[in-house]
Every structure is written in structure tokens, then in C-alpha cells.
Design an enzyme around this catalytic site. Sequence first.
Site, PDB file in Angstrom:
ATOM      1  N   SER A 130       0.782  -0.932  -0.083  1.00 54.02           N
ATOM      2  CA  SER A 130       0.168  -0.022   0.140  1.00 54.02           C
ATOM      3  C   SER A 130       0.946   1.410  -0.028  1.00 54.02           C
ATOM      4  CB  SER A 130      -0.978  -0.075   1.308  1.00 54.02           C
ATOM      5  OG  SER A 130      -1.438   1.327   1.480  1.00 54.02           O
ATOM      6  N   TYR A 147      -3.567   0.022  10.049  1.00 58.23           N
ATOM      7  CA  TYR A 147      -3.504  -0.293   8.562  1.00 58.23           C
ATOM      8  C   TYR A 147      -1.900  -0.082   8.054  1.00 58.23           C
ATOM      9  CZ  TYR A 147      -4.593  -0.391   3.528  1.00 58.23           C
ATOM     10  OH  TYR A 147      -4.671  -0.866   2.160  1.00 58.23           O
TER      11      TYR A 147
END
Length: 259
Positions: free
Chosen positions: A145, A158
Site C-alpha cells: 500500500s 493499517y
Amino acid sequence: MQQLFTLQGKTAWITGASYGIGYSIATAYATAGATIIFNDITRELVDKGLASYAAAGITAHGHVCDVTDEQQVTALVTALERQHGAIDILVNNAGIIRRVPMIDMPADEFRKVIDVDLTAPFIVAKAVIPGMIRRGGGKIINICSMMSELGRETVSAYAAAKGGLKMLTRNIASEYGAHNIQCNGIGPGYIATPQTAPLRQPGHPFNDFIIAKTPAARWGEPADLQGPAIFLASAASDFVNGHVLYVDGGILAYIGKQP
Ligand code: NAP
Ligand code: GCO
């Protein structure tokens, strides 16, 4: 040269691929000749995925499996290897996000994100690597990510998970490269999927922010990831190992458009 990018005769397992990025990567792999295996967390989602693949003319193999459950994963890998032989390509795609200010986030919610986004890729890779070693090699692709490199408000769990996933990718590459296993990451930018739907609502300030932060001046589409995913799954990347390929329209290179 085209032979470098074929997946003909390969078996690919993409986790959490009933829809979204995983589904897009799986359809690209099918087009490149791979046999597609996917899992999701409920029978309903797996059936939804099977219907989507069938509508696209793809005979996929769908299984209910919670990737955080090591017993379920180990049992599924045993069954898959019995049915298909060793898994040639693994894409650790399944993931969740919880957008909560860190000081408001209960520890068990933090642990849940780490469990799905970091521990599960460890569990699944650990289960698949022995078969790859027996077969003489394989490809592992972890879906990282922007948050493997950057932080932002409300995504502490996250970002911690995706930062760890970048280093797990490098460590698998280091530990198993001698067995002809290449482990790399794909770092998508901001992609239009159900996961980012809340951020893309018309008039949502984050929507305008991302457009201004992306040189391509648009949200990514799941299809934007198909070429990079085929590259990292094919012979074209046999000497690429421990790399995270960012597919972000240029976000990481850009300071952002002046307001
Ligand atoms: P998504 O639309 O939320 O899809 C995620 C998939 O993973 C869903 O099918 C989900 O099933 C499944 N899943 C979640 N927990 C699972 C578990 N424990 N076991 C099995 N399957 C599970 O997400 P996406 O946008 O396609 O993202 C896919 C991956 O790319 C994720 O790792 C995400 O972090 C990453 N990523 C996304 C973006 C983006 O902008 N969209 C950018 C960078 C990276 P349920 O429906 O049951 O949750
Ligand atoms: C967010 C977004 C991002 C994307 C992606 C960016 O809330 O910031 O969900 O985290 O999902 O990971 O690469």
C-alpha cells in the site's frame, strides 16, 4: 518475448478475490493462461465471486477460508495441492482497513487489522512455500500500500500492517530466494474499490485531495494493477526479488498540486 509474460500451465491462488483488486488480478491471470483459485470469508461471497468469474468466461475454483485461521489455511493448501499440484503463484490480497483516530482505537480492533493484513500473509505464505520448494520455485506477491511508505490520520493499524508486510516481503525474498522463489510486493495507490468507496463520495474532501496528490489526476482502477501483477507472476521477473512495485499514478513522487 511474449513467452516471458505467459502464465500458461500455472496455478494461481489469489486470496480475498471475490471482487475488488484481487478479482481484477485473477481475471488478468486467467487471460494469461493460469488456473485460478480464490477464497473468501463467506460462502455467499465465494458464490458471488464464482458468478462474476463465470460471467467473464473464467472457470475459477472458489473456497471458503478465513486467511487468519491457520488450521483452515493449512487444510485448504493440502486440498489444493492434492487437486492442482503445488501452487505456482500466491497473491496475498485479502485485507481490511479501519479508519479510526489511534487514541480512539480499541486494541482488539488494532489487532484485527494486523491479523488480516500482516499475520494472514505470513500464515498463507508459510503454508504454500514448502510446496513451492518441492516444485523448484514459485512466485509470491503481497499487496502492500501507499501506507507501506506513508502515514496519515486514522489509519495507524493499517499503516503498521502494510509497513510490516513490506518487510515480510523482503524477508521471504531473502530467506527463500535460493529455492527459486521470488517474493515481491505491489503497492497500489488509491484505487476505486469498495474499500475506498467511503472516500470517493461526491464532495468528500479526501476525493479532491487524492486527485491533487496524484500526477495522473485520477483514482486508480483495479485494471491498472493487471499488467504489474502479470509481470511479477511471470518469468519476466525471475530476477526481481524483495521489490515493492508501486502502482500509484505517481503519488509517491509528487509533492501535490498547489491549491
Ligand atoms: P476490498 O474491496 O475490501 O476486498 C478485500 C477482500 O478481502 C474482500 O473480498 C474481503 O472479504 C476479503 N477478506 C477480508 N478479510 C478476509 C479474511 N480474513 N479471509 C479471507 N478474505 C478476507 O479491498 P480492495 O480495495 O480490493 O483491496 C484488496 C487489497 O489491496 C487489500 O489488501 C488492500 O489493503 C489493498 N489495497 C487497496 C487499495 C485501494 O485503494 N483499494 C490500495 C492499496 C492497497 P469481505 O468482503 O468479507 O471483507
Ligand atoms: C486510506 C485508503 C488507503 C488505500 C490504500 C492506499 O484510507 O488511506 O484506504 O489506505 O486503501 O492502502 O495505498
